[in-house]
Design an enzyme around this catalytic site. Sequence first.
Site, mmCIF file in Angstrom:
data_model
loop_
_atom_site.group_PDB
_atom_site.id
_atom_site.type_symbol
_atom_site.label_atom_id
_atom_site.label_comp_id
_atom_site.label_asym_id
_atom_site.label_seq_id
_atom_site.Cartn_x
_atom_site.Cartn_y
_atom_site.Cartn_z
ATOM 1 N N SER A 114 -3.958 6.998 13.931
ATOM 2 C CA SER A 114 -4.263 8.227 13.190
ATOM 3 C C SER A 114 -4.595 9.353 14.163
ATOM 4 C CB SER A 114 -5.470 7.954 12.300
ATOM 5 O OG SER A 114 -6.025 9.142 11.829
ATOM 6 N N LEU A 169 -7.133 15.524 -0.293
ATOM 7 C CA LEU A 169 -6.789 16.782 -0.959
ATOM 8 C C LEU A 169 -5.698 16.634 -2.025
ATOM 9 C CD1 LEU A 169 -7.093 19.875 -1.080
ATOM 10 C CD2 LEU A 169 -5.317 20.019 0.678
ATOM 11 N N TYR A 189 -14.574 4.094 10.770
ATOM 12 C CA TYR A 189 -13.136 3.981 10.507
ATOM 13 C C TYR A 189 -12.340 4.533 11.689
ATOM 14 C CZ TYR A 189 -8.465 5.316 9.023
ATOM 15 O OH TYR A 189 -7.105 5.495 8.982
ATOM 16 N N GLY A 210 0.817 -1.218 0.000
ATOM 17 C CA GLY A 210 0.000 0.000 0.000
ATOM 18 C C GLY A 210 0.847 1.263 0.000
ATOM 19 N N ASP A 270 0.206 -8.854 1.867
ATOM 20 C CA ASP A 270 -0.852 -7.978 1.338
ATOM 21 C C ASP A 270 -1.884 -8.824 0.620
ATOM 22 O OD1 ASP A 270 -2.261 -5.699 -0.036
ATOM 23 O OD2 ASP A 270 -0.568 -4.585 0.807
ATOM 24 N N ASN A 271 -3.157 -8.406 0.689
ATOM 25 C CA ASN A 271 -4.185 -9.123 -0.089
ATOM 26 C C ASN A 271 -4.573 -8.327 -1.338
ATOM 27 O OD1 ASN A 271 -5.733 -7.044 0.883
ATOM 28 N ND2 ASN A 271 -7.242 -8.325 1.927
ATOM 29 N N LYS A 319 -9.629 2.669 14.776
ATOM 30 C CA LYS A 319 -8.296 3.060 15.264
ATOM 31 C C LYS A 319 -8.316 3.185 16.791
ATOM 32 C CE LYS A 319 -6.349 3.008 11.324
ATOM 33 N NZ LYS A 319 -5.491 1.887 10.997
HETATM 34 N N1 LIG Z 1 -3.191 7.477 4.352
HETATM 35 C C1 LIG Z 1 -3.633 8.164 5.405
HETATM 36 O O1 LIG Z 1 -4.014 9.329 5.294
HETATM 37 C C2 LIG Z 1 -3.627 7.537 6.774
HETATM 38 C C3 LIG Z 1 -3.767 8.357 7.909
HETATM 39 C C4 LIG Z 1 -3.759 7.763 9.170
HETATM 40 C C5 LIG Z 1 -3.651 6.379 9.293
HETATM 41 N N2 LIG Z 1 -3.540 5.615 8.175
HETATM 42 C C6 LIG Z 1 -3.434 4.153 8.331
HETATM 43 O O2 LIG Z 1 -2.205 3.717 7.787
HETATM 44 C C7 LIG Z 1 -2.348 2.402 7.245
HETATM 45 C C8 LIG Z 1 -1.841 2.376 5.822
HETATM 46 O O3 LIG Z 1 -2.559 3.337 5.074
HETATM 47 P P1 LIG Z 1 -2.294 3.567 3.524
HETATM 48 O O4 LIG Z 1 -2.639 4.966 3.247
HETATM 49 O O5 LIG Z 1 -0.982 3.044 3.144
HETATM 50 O O6 LIG Z 1 -3.441 2.644 2.924
HETATM 51 P P2 LIG Z 1 -3.421 1.666 1.660
HETATM 52 O O7 LIG Z 1 -4.837 1.267 1.408
HETATM 53 O O8 LIG Z 1 -2.660 2.253 0.538
HETATM 54 O O9 LIG Z 1 -2.592 0.415 2.224
HETATM 55 C C9 LIG Z 1 -3.172 -0.607 2.973
HETATM 56 C C10 LIG Z 1 -2.725 -1.929 2.369
HETATM 57 O O10 LIG Z 1 -3.246 -2.993 3.151
HETATM 58 C C11 LIG Z 1 -3.794 -3.981 2.289
HETATM 59 N N3 LIG Z 1 -4.817 -4.676 3.079
HETATM 60 C C12 LIG Z 1 -5.996 -4.182 3.566
HETATM 61 N N4 LIG Z 1 -6.621 -5.109 4.286
HETATM 62 C C13 LIG Z 1 -5.837 -6.223 4.278
HETATM 63 C C14 LIG Z 1 -5.946 -7.513 4.855
HETATM 64 N N5 LIG Z 1 -6.990 -7.880 5.587
HETATM 65 N N6 LIG Z 1 -4.944 -8.397 4.647
HETATM 66 C C15 LIG Z 1 -3.848 -8.070 3.890
HETATM 67 N N7 LIG Z 1 -3.706 -6.870 3.327
HETATM 68 C C16 LIG Z 1 -4.682 -5.951 3.519
HETATM 69 C C17 LIG Z 1 -4.300 -3.230 1.085
HETATM 70 O O11 LIG Z 1 -4.372 -4.031 -0.078
HETATM 71 C C18 LIG Z 1 -3.236 -2.130 0.938
HETATM 72 O O12 LIG Z 1 -2.171 -2.558 0.122
HETATM 73 C C19 LIG Z 1 -3.815 2.030 7.430
HETATM 74 O O13 LIG Z 1 -3.943 1.290 8.618
HETATM 75 C C20 LIG Z 1 -4.488 3.374 7.567
HETATM 76 O O14 LIG Z 1 -5.684 3.287 8.284
HETATM 77 C C21 LIG Z 1 -3.511 6.152 6.923
HETATM 78 O O1 LIG Z 2 -11.387 17.959 -2.521
HETATM 79 C C1 LIG Z 2 -10.984 18.308 -1.401
HETATM 80 C C2 LIG Z 2 -10.430 17.395 -0.474
HETATM 81 C C3 LIG Z 2 -10.043 17.872 0.762
HETATM 82 N N1 LIG Z 2 -10.188 19.181 1.079
HETATM 83 C C4 LIG Z 2 -9.753 19.675 2.387
HETATM 84 O O2 LIG Z 2 -8.395 19.314 2.554
HETATM 85 C C5 LIG Z 2 -8.120 19.006 3.916
HETATM 86 C C6 LIG Z 2 -7.503 17.624 4.005
HETATM 87 O O3 LIG Z 2 -8.484 16.672 3.618
HETATM 88 P P1 LIG Z 2 -8.145 15.125 3.388
HETATM 89 O O4 LIG Z 2 -9.422 14.453 2.978
HETATM 90 O O5 LIG Z 2 -6.973 14.998 2.492
HETATM 91 O O6 LIG Z 2 -7.667 14.654 4.820
HETATM 92 P P2 LIG Z 2 -8.447 14.624 6.204
HETATM 93 O O7 LIG Z 2 -7.617 15.389 7.158
HETATM 94 O O8 LIG Z 2 -9.852 15.042 6.074
HETATM 95 O O9 LIG Z 2 -8.491 13.067 6.487
HETATM 96 C C7 LIG Z 2 -7.341 12.363 6.852
HETATM 97 O O10 LIG Z 2 -7.213 12.424 8.230
HETATM 98 C C8 LIG Z 2 -8.287 11.847 8.954
HETATM 99 C C9 LIG Z 2 -7.966 12.092 10.400
HETATM 100 O O11 LIG Z 2 -8.236 13.412 10.730
HETATM 101 C C10 LIG Z 2 -8.412 10.367 8.631
HETATM 102 O O12 LIG Z 2 -7.316 9.653 9.177
HETATM 103 C C11 LIG Z 2 -8.473 10.165 7.128
HETATM 104 O O13 LIG Z 2 -8.327 8.794 6.830
HETATM 105 C C12 LIG Z 2 -7.402 10.902 6.402
HETATM 106 O O14 LIG Z 2 -7.672 10.830 5.007
HETATM 107 C C13 LIG Z 2 -9.435 19.120 4.659
HETATM 108 O O15 LIG Z 2 -9.499 20.367 5.252
HETATM 109 C C14 LIG Z 2 -10.486 19.046 3.545
HETATM 110 O O16 LIG Z 2 -11.658 19.776 3.833
HETATM 111 C C15 LIG Z 2 -10.724 20.088 0.174
HETATM 112 O O17 LIG Z 2 -10.850 21.276 0.468
HETATM 113 N N2 LIG Z 2 -11.118 19.623 -1.037
#
Ligand SMILES: NC(=O)c1ccc[n+]([C@@H]2O[C@H](COP(=O)([O-])OP(=O)(O)OC[C@H]3O[C@@H](n4cnc5c(N)ncnc54)[C@H](O)[C@@H]3O)[C@@H](O)[C@H]2O)c1
Ligand SMILES: O=c1ccn([C@@H]2O[C@H](COP(=O)(O)OP(=O)(O)O[C@H]3O[C@H](CO)[C@H](O)[C@H](O)[C@H]3O)[C@@H](O)[C@H]2O)c(=O)[nH]1
Length: 344
Positions: free
Chosen positions: A128, A205, A153, A13, A34-35, A157
């Site tokens: 998160s 964003l 979601y 991911g 990974d799945n 966490k």
């Molecule tokens: N990206 C963000 O903004 C953000 C913010 C805070 C926390 N997180 C957390 O960080 C982690 C990684 O996020 P990411 O952005 O890389 O997401 P992502 O979706 O790109 O990566 C997650 C990976 O896990 C795999 N996966 C999901 N469920 C599975 C399962 N049951 N078994 C095996 N593989 C599985 C998916 O195929 C994917 O490759 C997640 O736990 C997410 O909740 C992400």
């Molecule tokens: O088209 C868009 C998309 C986003 N935003 C703004 O951009 C900022 C960031 O938005 P994101 O959707 O990129 O991120 P968030 O902070 O809303 O969400 C992220 O942080 C959350 C925790 O606060 C969760 O973990 C979630 O999974 C993760 O994507 C926010 O103010 C949102 O209102 C826009 O104005 N236009």
Amino acid sequence: MANGKILVTGGAGYIGSHTVVELVEAGYEPVIIDNFSNSEESALEGIAAILGRHIPCHRIDCTDIEALRKVFELEQNIQGVIHFAAYKAVGESVNEPLKYYHNNVGSLVTLLQVMEEFKVPNLVFSSSCTVYGIPDKLPVTEQTPVQKANSPYGNTKKVCEEILTDLANSGDSNIRATALRYFNPIGAHPSAKIGELPLGVPNNLVPFITQTAAGIRKELTVFGDDYDTADGTCVRDYIHVVDLAKAHVVAVERLLQGKAESIEFFNVGTGTGNTVLEAIHAFEKASGQKLNYKVGPRRAGDVPKIYADVTKSTKELGFKTTSTLEEAMKSAWDWQLSLQKTKV
Ligand SMILES: NC(=O)c1ccc[n+]([C@@H]2O[C@H](COP(=O)([O-])OP(=O)(O)OC[C@H]3O[C@@H](n4cnc5c(N)ncnc54)[C@H](O)[C@@H]3O)[C@@H](O)[C@H]2O)c1
Ligand SMILES: O=c1ccn([C@@H]2O[C@H](COP(=O)(O)OP(=O)(O)O[C@H]3O[C@H](CO)[C@H](O)[C@H](O)[C@H]3O)[C@@H](O)[C@H]2O)c(=O)[nH]1
């Protein structure tokens, strides 16, 4: 000689793939699980292109206890696990909460059971800043109260953090867990060989910005400019994904060196808040592209303002970010351009 074998669930991911690269560069031997529910095999090719070799990957589901056991049997000497595997779409989790509880909570519980069976004590968990909800005081420290989650979601966490805390308090378990509370990861590897692969219309964003600049989306809507912030748009702490990946390496190191408590929480951000308009301007400067955007209504559920106090992660993890917002935006744009090229 490798520093140790580290299992990386969700390693294909977005954040996982960058972490696999940083682990190798720090001398570790990562093994991916990974799945591919939210990633593609091409991520493994991207990792291989950066590192000059393929990283072993087991295509299994983390909720499948037998399949997990087989991986632990096959891969002898696993020293620690970084658990990224989870679903992460906030909106989808509201409509399909059971899918989220099953995957996010179920995979953690299953993984912990197998780690106990195989006596692998060290875990880094992806949490998160969503656990802080709408905070009363900024910046948020690790002591800032965790609030009721505003989506299933977010609740997964919070529940996962509670499970890790209960385990630490049980006395019977030898698991040590470090929960990293990520702020907003953005950008891509500077090689532009790995990055974020949003499916369909992006919710976040930065992918929306880069797809708009690339002409895939007509315009970006800024969700509200009447918040109590410098320019009225929401504030976030945007962290370069490569910096975030490096935080995992230091967290693993601390666990392997026996310096970690049985449960620890760390904010992982830059310590700086930026508004949506500042993020857009940083993108424009970094890419040389003028972005087509308009201001629209607020998005339901948005936190008006959040950014990290990074004192604890700086002092105890010894972790510091090095990339600027503009550098992160430049890497996101380079990644977008590389995606366009592969499609031509
Ligand atoms: N990206 C963000 O903004 C953000 C913010 C805070 C926390 N997180 C957390 O960080 C982690 C990684 O996020 P990411 O952005 O890389 O997401 P992502 O979706 O790109 O990566 C997650 C990976 O896990 C795999 N996966 C999901 N469920 C599975 C399962 N049951 N078994 C095996 N593989 C599985 C998916 O195929 C994917 O490759 C997640 O736990 C997410 O909740 C992400
Ligand atoms: O088209 C868009 C998309 C986003 N935003 C703004 O951009 C900022 C960031 O938005 P994101 O959707 O990129 O991120 P968030 O902070 O809303 O969400 C992220 O942080 C959350 C925790 O606060 C969760 O973990 C979630 O999974 C993760 O994507 C926010 O103010 C949102 O209102 C826009 O104005 N236009």
